[in-house]
Design an enzyme around this catalytic site. Structure first.
Site, short mmCIF file in Angstrom:
data_model
loop_
_atom_site.label_atom_id
_atom_site.label_comp_id
_atom_site.label_asym_id
_atom_site.label_seq_id
_atom_site.Cartn_x
_atom_site.Cartn_y
_atom_site.Cartn_z
N LEU A 1 0.71 -1.37 -0.01
CA LEU A 1 0.19 -0.19 -0.40
C LEU A 1 0.64 1.00 -0.16
CD1 LEU A 1 -2.85 -1.38 2.76
CD2 LEU A 1 -2.55 -0.96 -0.02
N GLY B 1 8.53 1.44 8.19
CA GLY B 1 8.17 0.10 7.45
C GLY B 1 7.13 0.48 6.55
N MET B 2 7.04 -0.70 5.53
CA MET B 2 5.87 -1.08 4.71
C MET B 2 5.19 -1.09 4.85
SD MET B 2 8.09 -0.26 1.74
CE MET B 2 8.13 -1.44 0.27
N VAL B 3 3.92 -0.92 4.79
CA VAL B 3 2.86 -1.35 4.29
C VAL B 3 1.94 -2.15 3.47
CG1 VAL B 3 0.44 -0.10 5.10
CG2 VAL B 3 2.24 0.83 5.69
N LYS C 1 4.76 3.43 1.49
CA LYS C 1 5.59 3.12 2.82
C LYS C 1 5.57 4.14 3.79
CE LYS C 1 10.76 3.13 3.47
NZ LYS C 1 10.61 3.15 4.07
N GLY C 2 5.68 3.86 5.16
CA GLY C 2 5.35 4.72 5.81
C GLY C 2 6.20 4.94 6.67
N GLY C 3 6.08 5.21 7.99
CA GLY C 3 7.22 5.82 9.22
C GLY C 3 7.49 4.16 9.84
N LYS D 1 1.62 -2.80 9.19
CA LYS D 1 2.80 -2.18 8.23
C LYS D 1 3.30 -3.16 9.15
CE LYS D 1 3.65 2.33 9.39
NZ LYS D 1 3.17 3.74 10.19
N ASP E 1 3.51 13.62 14.18
CA ASP E 1 3.87 13.36 12.66
C ASP E 1 2.43 13.67 11.65
OD1 ASP E 1 5.43 13.72 10.61
OD2 ASP E 1 5.22 11.32 10.64
#
Ligand SMILES: *[C@@H]1O[C@H](CO)[C@@H](O)[C@H](O)[C@H]1NC(C)=O
Ligand SMILES: *[C@@H]1O[C@H](CO)[C@@H](O)[C@H](O)[C@H]1NC(C)=O
Ligand SMILES: *[C@@H]1O[C@H](CO)[C@@H](O)[C@H](O)[C@H]1NC(C)=O
Ligand SMILES: *[C@@H]1O[C@H](CO)[C@@H](O)[C@H](O)[C@H]1NC(C)=O
Ligand SMILES: *[C@@H]1O[C@H](CO)[C@@H](O)[C@H](O)[C@H]1NC(C)=O
Ligand SMILES: *[C@@H]1O[C@H](CO)[C@@H](O)[C@H](O)[C@H]1NC(C)=O
Ligand SMILES: *[C@@H]1O[C@H](CO)[C@@H](O)[C@H](O)[C@H]1NC(C)=O
Ligand SMILES: *[C@@H]1O[C@H](CO)[C@@H](O)[C@H](O)[C@H]1NC(C)=O
Ligand SMILES: *[C@@H]1O[C@H](CO)[C@@H](O)[C@H](O)[C@H]1NC(C)=O
Ligand SMILES: *[C@@H]1O[C@H](CO)[C@@H](O)[C@H](O)[C@H]1NC(C)=O
Ligand SMILES: *[C@@H]1O[C@H](CO)[C@@H](O)[C@H](O)[C@H]1NC(C)=O
Ligand SMILES: *[C@@H]1O[C@H](CO)[C@@H](O)[C@H](O)[C@H]1NC(C)=O
Length: 823
Positions: free
Chosen positions: A527, A533-535, A529-531, A549, A643
């Site tokens: 979906l 790690g990958m989602v 890339k978030g803070g 995540k 954030d």
């Protein structure tokens, strides 16, 4: 005892039985209240009756003292010269401790005596618990009224209530309660309301205590058609079950015309009244050998009994086991000499009652005890909190709702609203004894301490509102595990009313890494890339969509922090926050499982091909602002998002906005209001400029970041653009404003379609949020309020489209209007 043919009424004879039953010559079990008497004058012994009266002040919480004026020709004994009157509230109640199952003689005395100088004689109702006993009409009985009933209380607490029915103020002079012998005066059903109690004599003396050990009031009665008989020998009738005083029996009436019956006639209130008559007969003449006295008794055309021949030293206590109706409202009782009798009939005394039914069951005893303990613990003094909590329904206590099955089933308390009641202290354990409670509202008080475990054990409880208090500590896991609607400003509890996916809440839990891989089909669909790690996209139970995540091992998060934060995040619920559904912490594999948001984030939406209208944008920022407000003031300790940015504002399939990634940085207070941070937080461009000097983030840092989001929403420009006059969006807008160039600030995609007042207000708000000094920035409640105003202006312009009111309906602010409703 004999039953006659067609006998509808069974009379019983209690002959004198010589037993050694001790006579209760003391006042054991008596309660004598002189209503309105000052506590300092209490107690005293009334000289005529020798009864000890006390002040009523310990038995009632309301009312005021009054003193009657002298009434010419009437000499009231002392208890009836002062009174208590009730200017406030509809129902005012005395609460007396009694023995359950004991039959009591209950007497209430009422004299008005123009105590208030207004000369307005009152009329009101008298209740026993939830049931009406009688109407007290001092307009008719100007010199005073006496209400007497023989009643078996259903619990250990007897409530005697004065209920205002018109405009006049209820008054009471005395309350007198006397236990009777077990087994006496038992009607077929209901209780016995006294019509009269007479002894047949030409004397003027009223007999009561101490001659009558139960303090029954015997009035002398005689008519000219009768001849008086006096005992020609010592009458020793002390040992009779009904404890009839000797002086009641030493005289008797007999018809003056020996051939006539002895007749007593009286009226009842309605033809349907059911009558019980208690006759007391004993022979008080020494009969010669050739004399006989024998008579039958009739009550109306259908009821007869006899013959009886009374004897010396034998008390005939005759009463009907089944109630009788009179002819219309007139009752005739006749004692008729039988043909063989040489002497006319005789009667010594008689009591007549009508039966009153008390069909309404009192509220469940445990509920009553619990609510009274709660009342005491919180020191509540509500004028309506008197008498039975639930019944009668029109006098239900404020703040309660009850369940009414039918009259014979005790009502149960279903909801308790103590919001804004200025209560302090802890959430008291007595609440758990309200075992049928479904809704509990303790909001907007000053409650302290923790949220108790017992709330989770209350099986019926569906909604709890604890917002607006000073609660602390941690929320019991057991409570979180229940599918409750909890409104609380404590540790971010569930704000359930408009929760779109309540089912998902119940599934929040720990997953194994294998489960994580299964739910994401081996991390098949990314979906983003978030803070940290990958989602990935995934499903729980193959149906509920989630965003997973998976934290990279190099994530700045330490394992311990991860655990604590997950613990916190699992407790955070708000319509405008992305819910954490579950997590995985298996060795090095850490994952967070969130609600899936179908429409991506605000940043993508602004830059995408679809054009978002001004109203859509306002709705989204109102939602996001509410989520942030919740973290700031709905949570204790407060959570700083750290954030806030447009890519963290996610949109569901309804375009409702939810804040994501909150609390992923360290969110726990070190103490005080600000938070020392060791990890560089935030995203460049959104980060509070004060952070660079102080190395601290506060909730005002979130306000700054939110201001930047507002500017993005308004301008649809990048936060940082190094090729423009001023790289940072806040600087650029300020620069444009100083040039008076407003039209170039607004997103050209809007094509000028917006209320200019609304746009201007939003812009001003954004600029105060991005003030370099945190002290100058507003708090999130103010931001929410201002943005809602912007929405209102814009809706006025458009005529208020249906879809534009969505956010306003979802009223999850933390003012005084937080009221849950189960939908
Ligand atoms: C009254 O008597 C009945 C049986 O005669 C008994 O069951 C009951 O417990 C008694 N009540 C009291 C208060 O003594
Ligand atoms: C009445 O009878 C009882 C029992 O027989 C006796 O103890 C008592 O002394 C008598 N009272 C009088 C006044 O004679
Ligand atoms: C006494 O009563 C009888 C029957 O009721 C009646 O016939 C008679 O006239 C009465 N006598 C007197 C003196 O009233
Ligand atoms: C009963 O006897 C007395 C004499 O002992 C007599 O005077 C009286 O008239 C008699 N009464 C009746 C009703 O026969
Ligand atoms: C009185 O009682 C007797 C005996 O039971 C009966 O024969 C007679 O009819 C009764 N008389 C009246 C007037 O009820
Ligand atoms: C007496 O009995 C008759 C016939 O059973 C009935 O119609 C009437 O209502 C009764 N009267 C009273 C006062 O109970
Ligand atoms: C009242 O409700 C209870 C419980 O539902 C039931 O057992 C009882 O029969 C009802 N009584 C009446 C009078 O309807
Ligand atoms: C709740 O009620 C039970 C009896 O029903 C009693 O033993 C207990 O002490 C009560 N608890 C509280 C907290 O009042
Ligand atoms: C609430 O309680 C705290 C601690 O007892 C007290 O300091 C504070 O003044 C109270 N607030 C209100 C509004 O009563
Ligand atoms: C899981 O992924 C494989 C390919 O990696 C794909 O063939 C399969 O259809 C996916 N299953 C589901 C249920 O999406
Ligand atoms: C989802 O699955 C878990 C077990 O894997 C089960 O406990 C839970 O009840 C399921 N939930 C739904 C809504 O089916
Ligand atoms: C950055 O600003 C310049 C100058 O105003 C502009 O030409 C450019 O399009 C901007 N870049 C973006 C990505 O908006």
């Amino acid at each position: 005892m004999k039953n006659l043919r067609g006998l509808f009424l069974a009379f019983l004879i209690f002959s004198l039985c010589i037993s050694d039953f001790p006579q209760a010559q003391d006042q054991q079990g008596f309660i004598n209240l002189d209503c309105g008497l000052q506590a300092k004058e209490s107690p005293y012994t009334e000289p005529v009756t020798k009864l000890t009266f006390t002040s009523d002040s310990d038995f009632i919480k309301t009312g005021k003292s009054g003193k009657i004026q002298n009434v010419p020709g009437i000499d009231y004994i002392k208890p009836y010269t002062v009174l208590r009157y009730f200017p406030d509230g509809v129902r005012n109640c005395y609460t007396l401790s009694v023995k359950q199952g004991t039959n009591y003689l209950i007497v209430a005395m009422f004299t008005y005596g123009n105590y208030d100088n207004l000369n307005i004689h009152p009329k009101f109702d008298l209740y026993l618990g939830p049931n009406i006993w009688t109407t007290v009409d001092l307009q008719r009985k100007v010199n005073g009224a006496r209400a007497e009933i023989i009643h078996i209380p259903r619990s250990t607490s007897l409530q005697i209530c004065l209920v205002k029915t018109g405009t006049t103020t209820p008054v009471i002079s005395a309350l007198e309660i006397r236990p009777l012998r077990n087994g006496t005066y038992i009607p077929q059903s209901g209780s016995l309301k006294n019509l009269f109690r007479v002894y047949l004599t030409n004397s003027k003396d009223i007999i009561r205590y101490p001659e009558d050990v139960h303090d029954r009031l015997w009035t002398p009665f005689f008519i000219p058609e009768w001849k008086l008989l006096r005992a020609s020998f010592l009458v020793n009738i002390s040992d009779n079950e009904y404890d009839i005083p000797e002086n009641v029996l030493v005289t008797a009436a007999t018809p003056a015309n020996v051939s006539s019956p002895l007749t007593i006639t009286w009226n009842v209130e309605t033809p349907d009244d059911l009558v019980y008559a208690y006759l007391y007969v004993t022979e008080i003449q020494s009969l010669k050998d050739n004399e006989t006295r024998e008579f039958n008794i009739t009550a109306g055309p259908n009821v007869s009994y006899g013959p009886i021949s009374p004897e010396e030293s034998e008390l005939y206590n005759l009463f009907n086991r089944s109630p009788v109706k009179c002819e219309g409202v007139t009752c005739h009782l006749k004692l008729i000499r039988t043909p063989s009798s040489t002497l006319p009939p005789l009667l010594n005394g008689i009591e007549v009652f009508t039966s009153v039914e008390f069909p309404q069951s009192e509220s469940n005893t445990n509920d009553v005890v619990a609510i009274k303990n709660i009342e005491t613990n919180y020191g509540l003094s509500r004028v309506s909190w008197q008498g039975d909590p639930c019944v009668p329904q029109q006098l239900l206590w404020d703040g309660l709702t009850c369940e009414y099955t039918n009259m014979s089933t005790p009502p149960r308390i279903l909801s308790l609203d103590l919001s804004s009641s200025e209560i302090t202290g802890i959430i008291v354990p007595e609440i758990q004894n309200l075992t049928q409670l479904q809704k509990l509202d303790l909001s907007n008080n000053n409650l302290t301490g923790g949220v108790p475990e017992f709330l989770a054990k209350m099986k019926s409880l569906l909604v709890i509102n604890l917002s607006g208090n000073n609660l602390s500590g941690s929320v019991p896991q057991a409570l979180l595990d229940k599918n409750l609607i909890i409104v609380s400003n404590y540790l971010c509890m569930i704000l359930g009313p408009s929760q779109s996916q309540p089912s998902i809440e119940t599934k929040k839990r720990r997953f194994t890494y294998a489960e994580v891989l299964a739910m994401t089909n081996n991390t098949e669909r990314v979906l983003g890339k978030g803070g940290f790690g990958m989602v990935y996209h995934g499903y729980i139970n193959g149906t509920e969509e989630v965003a997973v995540k998976i934290l990279s091992p190099s994530s700045a998060q330490g394992y311990k922090e991860f655990k604590t934060e997950v613990d916190l995040l699992l407790r955070v619920y708000h319509t405008n926050l992305v819910i954490l559904v579950g997590y995985c912490d298996e060795k090095d594999h850490l994952a967070l499982i969130y609600q899936y948001m179908a429409n991506g984030d605000l940043k993508n939406h602004l830059s995408g091909n679809t054009i978002m209208s001004w109203v859509e944008r306002l709705n989204i920022v109102v939602d996001a602002a509410q989520g942030l407000e919740y973290l700031h003031i709905g949570c204790k300790p407060l959570i700083i998002h750290r954030d806030v940015k447009s890519s963290n504002i996610l949109l569901d399939d309804q375009l409702q906005a939810k804040l994501a990634d909150f609390g992923l940085s360290r969110s726990f207070p070190v103490g005080g209001e600000t938070h020392v941070s060791t990890v560089v937080a935030g995203t460049p461009g959104y980060l509070d400029p004060e952070y660079y000097q102080t190395n601290r983030l506060s909730e005002k840092s979130d306000v700054y970041s939110f201001g930047v989001v507002l500017l993005e929403m308004i301008t649809n420009k990048p936060v940082i653009n190094h090729t423009r006059e001023k790289p940072h969006i806040a600087e650029w807008v300020k620069f444009m404003l100083t040039r008076g160039d407003i039209s170039n600030i607004m997103d050209p995609k809007l094509q000028g379609v917006y209320d200019s007042g609304s746009a201007w207000k939003a812009l001003e708000l954004a600029m105060t949020c991005v003030n370099p000094s945190s002290l100058e920035r507003p708090n999130m409640s103010h931001v929410v309020h201002e943005l809602k105003d912007c929405l209102i202006s814009e809706n006025k312009r458009t005529g208020g489209g249906k879809d534009t009111t969505r956010s306003l309906d979802i009223n999850l602010s933390f003012g005084t209007d937080t009221k849950p409703e189960a939908r």
